[in-house]
Structure formats: structure tokens, C-alpha cells
Design a protein around this motif. Structure first.
Motif, PDB file in Angstrom:
ATOM      1  N   SER B  18      31.776  20.776  -9.379  1.00  0.00           N
ATOM      2  CA  SER B  18      33.204  20.879  -9.690  1.00  0.00           C
ATOM      3  C   SER B  18      34.012  20.590  -8.430  1.00  0.00           C
ATOM      4  CB  SER B  18      33.541  22.278 -10.217  1.00  0.00           C
ATOM      5  OG  SER B  18      32.957  22.477 -11.481  1.00  0.00           O
ATOM      6  N   VAL B  19      35.076  19.808  -8.595  1.00  0.00           N
ATOM      7  CA  VAL B  19      35.893  19.418  -7.444  1.00  0.00           C
ATOM      8  C   VAL B  19      37.369  19.562  -7.786  1.00  0.00           C
ATOM      9  CG1 VAL B  19      34.153  17.804  -6.577  1.00  0.00           C
ATOM     10  CG2 VAL B  19      35.950  16.973  -8.100  1.00  0.00           C
ATOM     11  N   SER B  20      38.181  19.670  -6.742  1.00  0.00           N
ATOM     12  CA  SER B  20      39.629  19.766  -6.927  1.00  0.00           C
ATOM     13  C   SER B  20      40.333  18.809  -5.982  1.00  0.00           C
ATOM     14  CB  SER B  20      40.127  21.190  -6.660  1.00  0.00           C
ATOM     15  OG  SER B  20      39.641  22.087  -7.625  1.00  0.00           O
ATOM     16  N   ILE B  21      41.428  18.254  -6.458  1.00  0.00           N
ATOM     17  CA  ILE B  21      42.271  17.362  -5.667  1.00  0.00           C
ATOM     18  C   ILE B  21      43.669  17.972  -5.641  1.00  0.00           C
ATOM     19  CG2 ILE B  21      43.289  15.055  -5.515  1.00  0.00           C
ATOM     20  CD1 ILE B  21      40.818  14.059  -7.120  1.00  0.00           C
ATOM     21  N   SER B  22      44.255  18.003  -4.459  1.00  0.00           N
ATOM     22  CA  SER B  22      45.581  18.586  -4.286  1.00  0.00           C
ATOM     23  C   SER B  22      46.645  17.501  -4.181  1.00  0.00           C
ATOM     24  CB  SER B  22      45.603  19.445  -3.024  1.00  0.00           C
ATOM     25  OG  SER B  22      46.914  19.843  -2.699  1.00  0.00           O
ATOM     26  N   CYS B  23      47.793  17.769  -4.744  1.00  0.00           N
ATOM     27  CA  CYS B  23      48.954  16.877  -4.645  1.00  0.00           C
ATOM     28  C   CYS B  23      50.147  17.757  -4.292  1.00  0.00           C
ATOM     29  CB  CYS B  23      49.171  16.145  -5.959  1.00  0.00           C
ATOM     30  SG  CYS B  23      50.638  15.084  -6.012  1.00  0.00           S
ATOM     31  N   ASP B  35      61.125  20.928 -17.676  1.00  0.00           N
ATOM     32  CA  ASP B  35      59.789  20.348 -17.610  1.00  0.00           C
ATOM     33  C   ASP B  35      59.499  19.897 -16.181  1.00  0.00           C
ATOM     34  OD1 ASP B  35      58.105  18.421 -20.213  1.00  0.00           O
ATOM     35  OD2 ASP B  35      57.305  19.403 -18.424  1.00  0.00           O
ATOM     36  N   THR B  36      58.215  19.683 -15.899  1.00  0.00           N
ATOM     37  CA  THR B  36      57.777  19.219 -14.584  1.00  0.00           C
ATOM     38  C   THR B  36      56.993  17.942 -14.783  1.00  0.00           C
ATOM     39  OG1 THR B  36      57.685  21.477 -13.728  1.00  0.00           O
ATOM     40  CG2 THR B  36      56.465  19.786 -12.520  1.00  0.00           C
ATOM     41  N   TYR B  37      57.532  16.851 -14.258  1.00  0.00           N
ATOM     42  CA  TYR B  37      56.971  15.531 -14.566  1.00  0.00           C
ATOM     43  C   TYR B  37      56.011  15.066 -13.478  1.00  0.00           C
ATOM     44  CZ  TYR B  37      60.521  15.688 -18.166  1.00  0.00           C
ATOM     45  OH  TYR B  37      61.298  16.061 -19.244  1.00  0.00           O
ATOM     46  N   LEU B  38      54.841  15.687 -13.487  1.00  0.00           N
ATOM     47  CA  LEU B  38      53.782  15.325 -12.554  1.00  0.00           C
ATOM     48  C   LEU B  38      52.577  14.899 -13.379  1.00  0.00           C
ATOM     49  CD1 LEU B  38      51.010  16.292 -10.918  1.00  0.00           C
ATOM     50  CD2 LEU B  38      52.812  15.151  -9.612  1.00  0.00           C
ATOM     51  N   ASN B  39      52.141  13.670 -13.167  1.00  0.00           N
ATOM     52  CA  ASN B  39      51.043  13.103 -13.938  1.00  0.00           C
ATOM     53  C   ASN B  39      49.885  12.754 -13.013  1.00  0.00           C
ATOM     54  OD1 ASN B  39      52.962  13.137 -16.082  1.00  0.00           O
ATOM     55  ND2 ASN B  39      53.632  11.065 -15.538  1.00  0.00           N
ATOM     56  N   TRP B  40      48.699  12.654 -13.594  1.00  0.00           N
ATOM     57  CA  TRP B  40      47.497  12.245 -12.865  1.00  0.00           C
ATOM     58  C   TRP B  40      46.892  11.012 -13.530  1.00  0.00           C
ATOM     59  CZ3 TRP B  40      45.910  14.368  -8.317  1.00  0.00           C
ATOM     60  CH2 TRP B  40      46.396  15.630  -7.978  1.00  0.00           C
ATOM     61  N   LEU B  41      46.489  10.053 -12.697  1.00  0.00           N
ATOM     62  CA  LEU B  41      45.850   8.841 -13.188  1.00  0.00           C
ATOM     63  C   LEU B  41      44.550   8.601 -12.432  1.00  0.00           C
ATOM     64  CD1 LEU B  41      49.207   8.041 -12.620  1.00  0.00           C
ATOM     65  CD2 LEU B  41      48.488   6.388 -14.325  1.00  0.00           C
ATOM     66  N   LEU B  42      43.634   7.892 -13.074  1.00  0.00           N
ATOM     67  CA  LEU B  42      42.371   7.494 -12.462  1.00  0.00           C
ATOM     68  C   LEU B  42      42.272   5.975 -12.496  1.00  0.00           C
ATOM     69  CD1 LEU B  42      39.409   7.637 -11.480  1.00  0.00           C
ATOM     70  CD2 LEU B  42      38.757   8.074 -13.872  1.00  0.00           C
ATOM     71  N   GLN B  43      41.931   5.395 -11.366  1.00  0.00           N
ATOM     72  CA  GLN B  43      41.668   3.968 -11.311  1.00  0.00           C
ATOM     73  C   GLN B  43      40.206   3.761 -10.940  1.00  0.00           C
ATOM     74  OE1 GLN B  43      43.929   1.570  -8.447  1.00  0.00           O
ATOM     75  NE2 GLN B  43      43.867  -0.148  -9.867  1.00  0.00           N
ATOM     76  N   ASP B  87      33.169   9.292 -13.409  1.00  0.00           N
ATOM     77  CA  ASP B  87      34.407   9.812 -12.831  1.00  0.00           C
ATOM     78  C   ASP B  87      34.736   9.199 -11.477  1.00  0.00           C
ATOM     79  OD1 ASP B  87      33.662  13.191 -14.019  1.00  0.00           O
ATOM     80  OD2 ASP B  87      34.488  11.437 -15.057  1.00  0.00           O
ATOM     81  N   LEU B  88      33.847   8.353 -10.959  1.00  0.00           N
ATOM     82  CA  LEU B  88      34.123   7.771  -9.649  1.00  0.00           C
ATOM     83  C   LEU B  88      35.306   6.816  -9.727  1.00  0.00           C
ATOM     84  CD1 LEU B  88      33.088   4.573  -8.956  1.00  0.00           C
ATOM     85  CD2 LEU B  88      30.952   5.599  -9.689  1.00  0.00           C
ATOM     86  N   GLY B  89      36.069   6.796  -8.639  1.00  0.00           N
ATOM     87  CA  GLY B  89      37.256   5.965  -8.586  1.00  0.00           C
ATOM     88  C   GLY B  89      38.316   6.630  -7.720  1.00  0.00           C
ATOM     89  N   VAL B  90      39.536   6.128  -7.833  1.00  0.00           N
ATOM     90  CA  VAL B  90      40.637   6.680  -7.048  1.00  0.00           C
ATOM     91  C   VAL B  90      41.596   7.413  -7.986  1.00  0.00           C
ATOM     92  CG1 VAL B  90      42.527   6.178  -5.457  1.00  0.00           C
ATOM     93  CG2 VAL B  90      40.426   4.817  -5.371  1.00  0.00           C
ATOM     94  N   TYR B  91      41.906   8.631  -7.640  1.00  0.00           N
ATOM     95  CA  TYR B  91      42.809   9.470  -8.420  1.00  0.00           C
ATOM     96  C   TYR B  91      44.190   9.472  -7.763  1.00  0.00           C
ATOM     97  CZ  TYR B  91      38.736  11.087 -10.936  1.00  0.00           C
ATOM     98  OH  TYR B  91      37.609  11.141 -11.724  1.00  0.00           O
ATOM     99  N   TYR B  92      45.203   9.255  -8.579  1.00  0.00           N
ATOM    100  CA  TYR B  92      46.580   9.252  -8.093  1.00  0.00           C
ATOM    101  C   TYR B  92      47.407  10.297  -8.835  1.00  0.00           C
ATOM    102  CZ  TYR B  92      45.656   4.580  -6.108  1.00  0.00           C
ATOM    103  OH  TYR B  92      45.154   3.516  -5.393  1.00  0.00           O
ATOM    104  N   SER B 105      49.103   8.802  -2.380  1.00  0.00           N
ATOM    105  CA  SER B 105      48.339   7.736  -1.728  1.00  0.00           C
ATOM    106  C   SER B 105      46.918   7.611  -2.251  1.00  0.00           C
ATOM    107  CB  SER B 105      48.317   7.970  -0.219  1.00  0.00           C
ATOM    108  OG  SER B 105      47.821   9.269   0.057  1.00  0.00           O
ATOM    109  N   GLY B 106      46.515   8.538  -3.099  1.00  0.00           N
ATOM    110  CA  GLY B 106      45.215   8.424  -3.747  1.00  0.00           C
ATOM    111  C   GLY B 106      44.123   9.262  -3.105  1.00  0.00           C
TER     112      GLY B 106
END
Lengths: 120, 112
Positions: B18-23, B35-43, B87-92, B105-106
Motif C-alpha cells: 500500500s502506498v500514498s501520494i501527497s498533493c 465543494d473541493t475541486y481536487l482530482n487525481w489522474l494516472l498516466q 498501476d505503474l505510471g505517473v500520478y497527477y 508535477s507528478g
């Protein structure tokens, strides 16, 4: 099923105008709450939002490029367009269009991207 | 413009971990409408970005429920509970509360 596909010139020279087309299916830009956005990504780098156009023809631009950008749509042909004037090498990137839904600007479907190179 | 700072820039994980990414945002992303308009994308490599999570914690249709989002105001987290090879890739992260829309910045996720 929502699909989008970008098309562009591939390569152009500095100072020219870049014209991009986004052809989409599975939704209509005349439907309330729908929009199309353009985002670009230089090779190996991050994402930069450029502009959005909405079902009611509202348009929003990134101020860093605003004077050079024009976004438009052809609702009857399911297309959106982006023009960037006076390009230079810094505009070399992959350009994506995406469907945007709602006030949260949720980009829930993306095209495959169009590669654009600016070179003399 | 709102600056979104993602950490770590690179993450290496084993399958099942299990991993976590902070923004973290330079401004509160709580909109006047509540509302809070924060989205997550995976490339994924060689692919276009895809939406994973919108408005902090809402899972996009078709996205596995091992992905979850949380946070508020200026601090947000994407968690993957049990990483899989796909799940590998860059998360934005991306914010749409303030104009112009901006992306983090990913974070590159590598599989050990």
C-alpha cells in the motif's frame, strides 16, 4: 462510449499558427454541463491546461497564453478547435483534448493526443 | 496561480504494498459552493491521462476500489491499497477551484 481524437499539422515553423481539431463522439457539446478542454504535455514533462469551451459557448483560457489562444466549437459536427498563434519551439508538445463535465472541471475522457513539433 | 506540490516525486513499490501520494496546494481548494475541486489522474506509459478520483474522494466509474482519495483545504492524499502491476505510471493531482486550472508535477510509481 465517449471517444475523442485530436488532429493537427504534426510539424510547423516558428511564427506560424497551430490549428488543432478535436473530433468526439458519445456526447454533445449542446448538452447542459458539457465542455471540452485542451491540455498539452512537452515530451517527458508535466501537464499544462490551455483552454476550455462549454455547452453555452463560455470560454476560458490560461492567462499565460491567453493572447495567443482561440478555442471554438462546431456542435453539429461534434468538433472543438484550438488555435495558437505565433508558435515557437516552446510550443512543441503532445496536445490532448478532454471531455469536461460539471463545475468541477472533471476531465473524464481524454483523446490519444496529437504530437506537434515546432521547428525551423 | 495555485501551485500543487506532489510528494514523493518517485515511488517504488512491490505488488500488494500500500502506498500514498501527497498533493499540497498553495491555497485552499474549498470552493465558495462548498465543494473541493481536487482530482487525481494516472498516466500509464505511452498513454493519455485517465481520471481516477474527482472532488477529493469520488471514485470514477470503472476505477478499482483499491484507489481512494482524502483530504481537505490544502492537503490531499491518494492511497493505493495493494498495488498491482497495472498501476505503474505517473500520478497527477489537478485543481479546478481556482483559475487557471493547474496540475501537480507528478509522482512516478515504479514496480519493484
Amino acid at each position: 462510449q465517449v471517444t475523442l481524437k485530436e488532429s493537427g499539422p504534426g510539424i510547423l515553423q516558428p511564427s506560424q499558427t497551430l490549428s488543432l481539431t478535436c473530433t468526439f463522439s458519445g456526447f454533445s457539446l449542446s448538452t447542459y454541463g458539457m465542455g471540452v478542454g485542451w491540455i498539452r504535455q512537452p515530451s517527458g514533462k508535466g501537464l499544462e491546461w490551455l483552454a476550455n469551451i462549454w455547452w453555452d459557448d463560455d470560454k476560458y483560457y490560461n492567462p499565460s497564453l491567453k493572447n495567443r489562444l482561440t478555442i471554438s466549437k462546431d456542435t453539429s459536427n461534434n468538433q472543438a478547435f484550438l488555435k495558437i498563434t505565433n508558435v515557437d519551439t516552446a510550443d512543441t508538445a503532445t496536445y490532448y483534448c478532454a471531455r469536461i463535465v460539471g463545475t468541477g472541471h472533471v476531465m473524464d475522457a481524454w483523446g490519444q493526443g496529437a504530437s506537434v513539433t515546432v521547428s525551423s | 496561480d495555485v501551485v500543487l506540490t506532489q510528494t514523493p516525486p518517485t515511488l517504488s513499490a512491490t505488488i500488494g504494498q500500500s502506498v500514498s501520494i501527497s498533493c499540497r496546494s498553495s491555497q485552499s481548494l474549498l470552493d465558495s459552493d462548498g465543494d473541493t475541486y481536487l482530482n487525481w489522474l494516472l498516466q500509464r506509459p505511452g498513454q493519455s491521462p485517465q481520471l481516477l478520483i474527482y472532488s477529493v474522494s469520488n471514485l470514477e466509474s470503472g476505477v478499482p476500489n483499491r484507489f481512494s482519495g482524502s483530504g481537505s483545504e490544502t492537503d490531499f492524499t491518494l492511497k493505493i491499497s495493494g498495488v498491482e502491476a497495472e498501476d505503474l505510471g505517473v500520478y497527477y493531482c489537478m485543481q479546478a477551484t481556482h483559475a487557471p486550472l493547474t496540475f501537480g508535477s507528478g509522482t512516478k510509481l515504479e514496480i519493484k
